[in-house]
Enzyme design. Sequence first.
Site, short mmCIF file in Angstrom:
data_model
loop_
_atom_site.label_atom_id
_atom_site.label_comp_id
_atom_site.label_asym_id
_atom_site.label_seq_id
_atom_site.Cartn_x
_atom_site.Cartn_y
_atom_site.Cartn_z
N GLU A 186 -13.45 35.00 38.74
CA GLU A 186 -12.64 34.20 37.83
C GLU A 186 -11.65 33.41 38.69
O GLU A 186 -10.97 34.00 39.54
CB GLU A 186 -11.87 35.11 36.86
CG GLU A 186 -11.16 34.26 35.83
CD GLU A 186 -10.29 35.05 34.87
OE1 GLU A 186 -10.32 36.29 34.87
OE2 GLU A 186 -9.55 34.38 34.12
N LYS B 30 -5.79 40.93 41.96
CA LYS B 30 -5.32 39.54 41.99
C LYS B 30 -3.98 39.40 41.30
O LYS B 30 -3.15 38.59 41.71
CB LYS B 30 -6.36 38.64 41.32
CG LYS B 30 -7.47 38.24 42.27
CD LYS B 30 -8.33 37.16 41.67
CE LYS B 30 -9.36 37.77 40.75
NZ LYS B 30 -10.32 36.82 40.23
N ARG C 107 -15.53 49.92 43.41
CA ARG C 107 -14.68 48.92 44.05
C ARG C 107 -14.32 49.37 45.46
O ARG C 107 -14.20 50.57 45.71
CB ARG C 107 -13.36 48.76 43.28
CG ARG C 107 -13.48 48.16 41.94
CD ARG C 107 -12.10 48.12 41.28
NE ARG C 107 -11.37 46.92 41.62
CZ ARG C 107 -11.51 45.77 40.97
NH1 ARG C 107 -12.34 45.67 39.97
NH2 ARG C 107 -10.79 44.72 41.31
#
Length: 558
Positions: free
Chosen positions: A33, A269, A259
């Site tokens: 994104e 982020k 992750r």
Amino acid sequence: MSDTETRDFIRKIIYDDLESGKHDEIVTRFPPEPNGYLHVGHVMAICLDFGVAAETGGRTYLRLDDTNPGKESPEFVEAIKNDVHWLGFDWGDRLTHASDYFDRLYESAIELIEKGVAYVDSLSADEIREYRGTLTEPGRNSPYRDRSVEENLDLFRRMYEGEFADGEHLLRARIDMASPNMNMRDPAIYRIRHIPHQNAGDKWCIYPMYDYAHGLSDAYEGITHSLCTLEFEDHRPLYDWFLDQLQPEHRPRQIEFSRLNLAYTITSKRKLSMLVEEGVVSAWDDPRLPTISGMRRRGYPPAALRAFVKRAGVTKKDKLIELGALETCVRDVLGDIAPRRMAVLRPLKVVLTNYPADQVEMMEAMNHPANPDFGTRELPFSRELWIEQDDFMEDAPRKFFRLKPGGEVRLRFGYIIRCDEVVKDDQGNVVELRCSYDPDTRSGTGTSDRKVKGTIHWVSCGHAVDATVRLYDRLFIEANPGAVEDFHEVLNPNSLEVVSARLEPSLAELAGADAVQFERLGYFCRDSEDDRDDAPVFNRVVTLRDSWAKLEKAALGN
Ligand code: ATP
Ligand code: MG
């Protein structure tokens, strides 16, 4: 092709699908994104998505998952493209956006309404939350759940046409308000947001939700394996539900992996953007950040990042990897490719009292101790030299083999010198050493075979280049700052030290971003932002050894 033995669980699935003939080409996507810069965790996803397709002769899309206007920007889009390229991957003509599919997604939403599996809800956001139930209690059906297909079509069209305010209505999937999986309790498909979109302009005031847009975008692109991190595991039933309802031509399969988290830093982020916005760091590419652009500016070679995620491996287990593991990969790569140079970070002047004042000798220095192909260079040697403050000790312990009063040391590629006199200022600080050199001990050509225990680096005062050198350290003092309630409390106050260094003259001509080794000190590279020819700025990429490991060992007493 990867070796059968070393295939991770995702590669095993993918290779099986090729062998069984389920697929004859692997198609993957990397779907960031554009709401921030990519970080070290994304390196893992990029290497997996692009890597597995490349090694099987398949294709990969770089898809900007831009369903959240307001948080997204073209700056982030550019940064993402730049970072993926720099890491060594190429999407060819397969750069796409979720927003490229907004028309198709809108049409598919109408199809869901027509099938009776989507409805327009008019509860308020608070009511929706309340009706949703909890992990232990089922939700309740919205009073609007049984609207007719006609009414739903009419309301959805008017949502699209901009008749309603943000939040007034919501298009939802009609699944099961009692499902134990909260994601299946009539999740949202479209919401009203009267804001323009960074890629689609102001055409839309309704935007599709991620879960809906993502799986369908995968299907539109013919993605065979949609690889994502474990937090999407609970979303997989919904991913599949949309595909079941709409039966697109291609049916992608979602597979989740854990992750990658790196110790002493954060890989969220949202939190990274707080550090940038609050000015804790200088920018998204601050060399202390684990962003790809920060690591690039720091001087990490892309091959080191690829090697690092390969070593970390693709698994389903939680990963908090030591910073040392990443630094080891950086050293492994730079050790072979970085030429050696001399630089003094904290200069202390040495005057060779028996060396002629106007004499300059050119000393031959190897550019790489293990690889003669790097050649040699000439280092000017003169009466006044800079050495490292640390390399002199007035009250030295017996095992200190560098310079001490009355002691001897070899100057690398130069002569053996002896410290005859220590000059101090009014405050008692050592400001100069008066030494004598032994003319018979010149490196390589000297007639004396005298040996001394220590060798130190140096730079000739009259020839040195002044430079700013930035010494970076870990950004946090806590191994898992992401788990601390307020990460500000565990910031390392000493994560950046700036020194005025003296460099050997050849470093003024060093071109580009390639790293060099300052002998005995570490790897360094010119800063891509602040460096100028008349005022060089160097970043320390990494030390030569893991100094923290040493400290931690010392603290443990072994
Ligand atoms: P963040 O939580 O930092 O915002 P994100 O998951 O929201 O990260 P996206 O832009 O959605 O970031 O991620 C793009 C892809 O990268 C996704 O497929 C995601 O699963 C993967 N990814 C993100 N973070 C990591 C990580 N730490 N380790 C491995 N893969 C990751
Ligand atoms: Mg995400």
